[in-house]
Design a protein around this motif. Structure first.
Motif, PDB file in Angstrom:
ATOM      1  N   LEU A 295       0.942  -1.085  -0.101  1.00 41.67           N
ATOM      2  CA  LEU A 295       0.139   0.054  -0.049  1.00 41.67           C
ATOM      3  C   LEU A 295       0.829   1.323  -0.002  1.00 41.67           C
ATOM      4  O   LEU A 295       1.935   1.137   0.799  1.00 41.67           O
ATOM      5  CB  LEU A 295      -0.881   0.010   1.243  1.00 41.67           C
ATOM      6  CG  LEU A 295      -2.065  -0.679   1.130  1.00 41.67           C
ATOM      7  CD1 LEU A 295      -1.950  -2.275   1.132  1.00 41.67           C
ATOM      8  CD2 LEU A 295      -3.074  -0.399   2.574  1.00 41.67           C
ATOM      9  N   PRO A 296       0.232   2.266  -0.481  1.00 39.17           N
ATOM     10  CA  PRO A 296       1.264   3.748  -0.331  1.00 39.17           C
ATOM     11  C   PRO A 296       1.455   3.878   1.070  1.00 39.17           C
ATOM     12  O   PRO A 296       0.440   3.662   1.743  1.00 39.17           O
ATOM     13  CB  PRO A 296       0.211   4.768  -1.002  1.00 39.17           C
ATOM     14  CG  PRO A 296      -0.442   3.759  -1.997  1.00 39.17           C
ATOM     15  CD  PRO A 296      -0.835   2.604  -1.327  1.00 39.17           C
ATOM     16  N   ALA A 297       2.306   4.456   1.328  1.00 41.14           N
ATOM     17  CA  ALA A 297       2.739   4.514   2.963  1.00 41.14           C
ATOM     18  C   ALA A 297       1.655   5.490   3.486  1.00 41.14           C
ATOM     19  O   ALA A 297       1.137   5.161   4.595  1.00 41.14           O
ATOM     20  CB  ALA A 297       4.236   5.348   2.906  1.00 41.14           C
ATOM     21  N   ALA A 298       1.140   6.243   2.960  1.00 41.02           N
ATOM     22  CA  ALA A 298       0.311   7.449   3.428  1.00 41.02           C
ATOM     23  C   ALA A 298      -1.101   6.660   3.556  1.00 41.02           C
ATOM     24  O   ALA A 298      -2.227   7.200   4.230  1.00 41.02           O
ATOM     25  CB  ALA A 298       0.345   8.555   2.452  1.00 41.02           C
ATOM     26  N   ASN A 299      -1.150   5.668   2.953  1.00 44.06           N
ATOM     27  CA  ASN A 299      -2.377   4.871   2.971  1.00 44.06           C
ATOM     28  C   ASN A 299      -2.720   4.040   4.465  1.00 44.06           C
ATOM     29  O   ASN A 299      -3.690   3.336   4.553  1.00 44.06           O
ATOM     30  CB  ASN A 299      -2.934   4.099   1.820  1.00 44.06           C
ATOM     31  CG  ASN A 299      -3.352   4.761   0.640  1.00 44.06           C
ATOM     32  OD1 ASN A 299      -3.127   5.963   0.728  1.00 44.06           O
ATOM     33  ND2 ASN A 299      -3.836   4.144  -0.348  1.00 44.06           N
ATOM     34  N   VAL A 300      -1.437   3.850   5.105  1.00 44.45           N
ATOM     35  CA  VAL A 300      -1.489   3.160   6.350  1.00 44.45           C
ATOM     36  C   VAL A 300      -1.455   4.222   7.355  1.00 44.45           C
ATOM     37  O   VAL A 300      -0.270   4.897   7.623  1.00 44.45           O
ATOM     38  CB  VAL A 300      -0.357   2.138   6.592  1.00 44.45           C
ATOM     39  CG1 VAL A 300      -0.474   1.166   7.675  1.00 44.45           C
ATOM     40  CG2 VAL A 300      -0.471   1.130   5.465  1.00 44.45           C
ATOM     41  N   ARG A 301      -2.537   4.417   8.102  1.00 42.52           N
ATOM     42  CA  ARG A 301      -2.617   5.776   8.730  1.00 42.52           C
ATOM     43  C   ARG A 301      -3.223   5.729  10.003  1.00 42.52           C
ATOM     44  O   ARG A 301      -3.991   4.710  10.668  1.00 42.52           O
ATOM     45  CB  ARG A 301      -3.414   6.761   7.814  1.00 42.52           C
ATOM     46  CG  ARG A 301      -4.948   6.405   7.508  1.00 42.52           C
ATOM     47  CD  ARG A 301      -5.703   7.104   6.510  1.00 42.52           C
ATOM     48  NE  ARG A 301      -5.031   7.362   5.336  1.00 42.52           N
ATOM     49  CZ  ARG A 301      -5.450   8.030   4.127  1.00 42.52           C
ATOM     50  NH1 ARG A 301      -6.611   8.481   4.476  1.00 42.52           N
ATOM     51  NH2 ARG A 301      -4.806   8.082   3.144  1.00 42.52           N
ATOM     52  N   HIS A 302      -3.005   6.715  10.711  1.00 41.25           N
ATOM     53  CA  HIS A 302      -3.599   6.772  12.167  1.00 41.25           C
ATOM     54  C   HIS A 302      -4.988   6.775  12.122  1.00 41.25           C
ATOM     55  O   HIS A 302      -5.641   7.561  11.271  1.00 41.25           O
ATOM     56  CB  HIS A 302      -3.090   8.037  13.118  1.00 41.25           C
ATOM     57  CG  HIS A 302      -3.876   8.327  14.410  1.00 41.25           C
ATOM     58  ND1 HIS A 302      -4.591   9.436  14.290  1.00 41.25           N
ATOM     59  CD2 HIS A 302      -3.979   7.723  15.446  1.00 41.25           C
ATOM     60  CE1 HIS A 302      -5.137   9.413  15.527  1.00 41.25           C
ATOM     61  NE2 HIS A 302      -4.789   8.448  16.090  1.00 41.25           N
ATOM     62  N   ASP A 303      -6.042   6.200  12.933  1.00 37.77           N
ATOM     63  CA  ASP A 303      -7.288   6.378  12.786  1.00 37.77           C
ATOM     64  C   ASP A 303      -8.063   6.727  14.202  1.00 37.77           C
ATOM     65  O   ASP A 303      -8.019   6.155  15.062  1.00 37.77           O
ATOM     66  CB  ASP A 303      -7.866   4.831  12.613  1.00 37.77           C
ATOM     67  CG  ASP A 303      -9.395   4.616  12.026  1.00 37.77           C
ATOM     68  OD1 ASP A 303     -10.054   5.570  12.862  1.00 37.77           O
ATOM     69  OD2 ASP A 303      -9.722   4.129  11.188  1.00 37.77           O
ATOM     70  N   ALA A 304      -8.296   7.990  14.210  1.00 38.46           N
ATOM     71  CA  ALA A 304      -8.919   8.652  15.235  1.00 38.46           C
ATOM     72  C   ALA A 304     -10.134   7.904  15.838  1.00 38.46           C
ATOM     73  O   ALA A 304     -10.274   8.163  16.974  1.00 38.46           O
ATOM     74  CB  ALA A 304      -9.085   9.963  15.003  1.00 38.46           C
TER      75      ALA A 304
END
Length: 242
Positions: free
Chosen positions: A126-135
């Motif tokens: 996955l693009p790095a930005a697509n593994v992201r913090h989920d508030a």
């Protein structure tokens, strides 16, 4: 009809069938997403070691020597520019639970391990930005961590299946769960990989869409009420379209 004509016709029909299957397999017009909750199965351990297999054995989950196929499932997607991958992961404390939230280190450790598991299994990155913090996931973990019961596993589980000892209703978003002492981001990724039901929802080995529009949300909460150790970490993740 001459034998040569019959054989030529049969070969043409077989090739046409193969091409049709290859074309259909490459369809990425719709992104199939998993639900935010994976059902009753959760990974809860007292140590930081990955848990045992839950469900069918994990053989054939990975392998070396990736070969690109017609679905492009093993081809990395291009990175989408202009996205702050660490946005919102501040590790800020929660007044109600006394716990601290997801840090940049938590997210980075999870992202690195997550992509390593995918790469080793030829699933594509996955693009790095697509593994992201989920508030939203973090909000639910804060609710779990805020249970005043001295039992750290009180309220641990999925929405609709668990209650807090003080009766406070749940908030935030449900997801795949992993927790325990020293359950850092990379350990959580390993726990979800080691569990067949979680592997299917967190890593989506069956997915054949465009990975540029597939996201994985992650959150980690350290400690909690009334006196949970900061080393006790509750983690959550979910796959969704983005």
């Amino acid at each position: 009809m001459p034998l040569r004509v019959i054989c030529t016709a049969l070969l043409a029909a077989v090739l046409a069938g193969i091409l049709l299957v290859v074309w259909a397999g490459g369809d990425s017009s719709a992104l199939a997403t998993a639900g935010v909750a994976d059902g009753p199965t959760t990974v809860v351990l007292a140590s930081g070691d990955p848990g045992p297999e839950v469900g069918p054995a994990a053989e054939d989950a990975g392998g070396a020597g990736c070969v690109d196929d017609a679905t492009s499932a093993s081809v990395p997607s291009p990175v989408q520019p202009g996205t702050d991958a660490l946005s919102g992961a501040t590790g800020a404390p929660d007044a109600a639970s006394g716990a601290t939230g997801t840090t940049a280190a938590d997210l980075d450790a999870f992202r690195t391990a997550y992509e390593e598991h995918r790469e080793a299994a030829c699933l594509g990155l996955l693009p790095a930005a697509n593994v992201r913090h989920d508030a939203c996931l973090e909000q639910y973990l804060f609710w779990v961590a805020g249970d005043p019961s001295p039992d750290p596993l009180s309220a641990w589980g999925h929405k609709g299946e668990v209650v807090r000892s003080d009766g406070v209703p749940p908030v935030g978003c449900d997801g795949n769960l992993a927790g325990g002492t020293a359950t850092t981001g990379d350990v959580a990724a390993a726990k979800w990989w080691a569990s067949a039901p979680h592997r299917s929802t967190v890593y989506r080995p069956d997915f054949r869409g465009d990975l540029a529009h597939a996201c994985v949300g992650f959150a980690a909460v350290h400690g909690g009420a009334p006196d949970d150790s900061p080393d006790f970490v509750r983690s959550a993740s979910r796959w969704y379209a983005c």
